[in-house]
Write an enzyme that holds these catalytic residues in place. Structure first.
Site, PDB file in Angstrom:
ATOM      1  N   CYS A  11       0.865  -1.169   0.000  1.00 42.58           N
ATOM      2  CA  CYS A  11       0.000   0.000   0.000  1.00 42.58           C
ATOM      3  C   CYS A  11       0.907   1.225   0.000  1.00 42.58           C
ATOM      4  O   CYS A  11       2.126   1.093   0.037  1.00 42.58           O
ATOM      5  CB  CYS A  11      -0.994  -0.006   1.162  1.00 42.58           C
ATOM      6  SG  CYS A  11      -0.288   0.130   2.803  1.00 42.58           S
ATOM      7  N   CYS A  85      -2.106   1.268  -4.129  1.00 44.78           N
ATOM      8  CA  CYS A  85      -0.820   1.905  -4.464  1.00 44.78           C
ATOM      9  C   CYS A  85      -0.778   2.370  -5.910  1.00 44.78           C
ATOM     10  O   CYS A  85       0.215   2.928  -6.365  1.00 44.78           O
ATOM     11  CB  CYS A  85       0.355   0.989  -4.157  1.00 44.78           C
ATOM     12  SG  CYS A  85       0.496  -0.475  -5.178  1.00 44.78           S
ATOM     13  N   CYS A  89       3.522   0.378  -8.102  1.00 41.49           N
ATOM     14  CA  CYS A  89       4.038  -0.978  -7.968  1.00 41.49           C
ATOM     15  C   CYS A  89       4.571  -1.465  -9.313  1.00 41.49           C
ATOM     16  O   CYS A  89       3.836  -1.468 -10.294  1.00 41.49           O
ATOM     17  CB  CYS A  89       2.930  -1.902  -7.472  1.00 41.49           C
ATOM     18  SG  CYS A  89       3.498  -3.553  -7.082  1.00 41.49           S
TER      19      CYS A  89
END
Length: 136
Positions: A11, A85, A89
């Site tokens: 996150c 996120c 990522c």
């Protein structure tokens, strides 16, 4: 099925959802999986309400600290579970990604954090059952 799968929870701040998920999976898995968590912009500390909600169910987050997400974290994981996120990522072809849409516990009431915790717990148990089926 992977012998000992590695799961990465991600996150943004690594101070709430991903920390709860990692602690819950470690607890339920009993060493049958490798668990990591990280954030794209880690906070300085775990959210106090998150730590309190986890203590209520017997899980202590005091040894945990937010960690910066790296490419190596993602590369080594068998399953990457993202929780808000966005595009931060890294994406590797052939890697399994799950996106869990969950409220951010930051600035939420303890009751709201408990609800988020319980939903994460349900999802973690389902993921564990899928990755490491019970031998019974």
């Amino acid at each position: 099925m992977i012998a000992k799968p590695e799961i990465l929870f991600v996150c943004v701040h690594n101070a709430g959802r991903s920390q709860m998920a990692a602690a819950l999976l470690k607890h339920h898995a009993g060493g049958r999986v490798v668990v990591r968590s990280a954030g794209s912009a880690p906070a300085d500390t775990i959210h106090p309400a998150v730590a309190r909600a986890m203590r209520e169910i017997g899980l202590d987050l005091s040894p945990a600290s937010p960690t910066l997400l790296t490419t190596d974290h993602v590369r080594s994981a068998d399953v990457v579970v993202t929780m808000g996120c966005g595009d931060a990522c890294p994406v590797f072809p052939g890697k399994r990604y799950l996106d869990w849409q969950l409220d951010d516990p930051a600035d939420k009431s303890l009751d709201d954090v408990r609800r988020i915790r319980d939903e994460i717990d349900r999802r973690v148990r389902d993921l564990l059952a899928e990755l490491v089926p019970n031998p019974d």
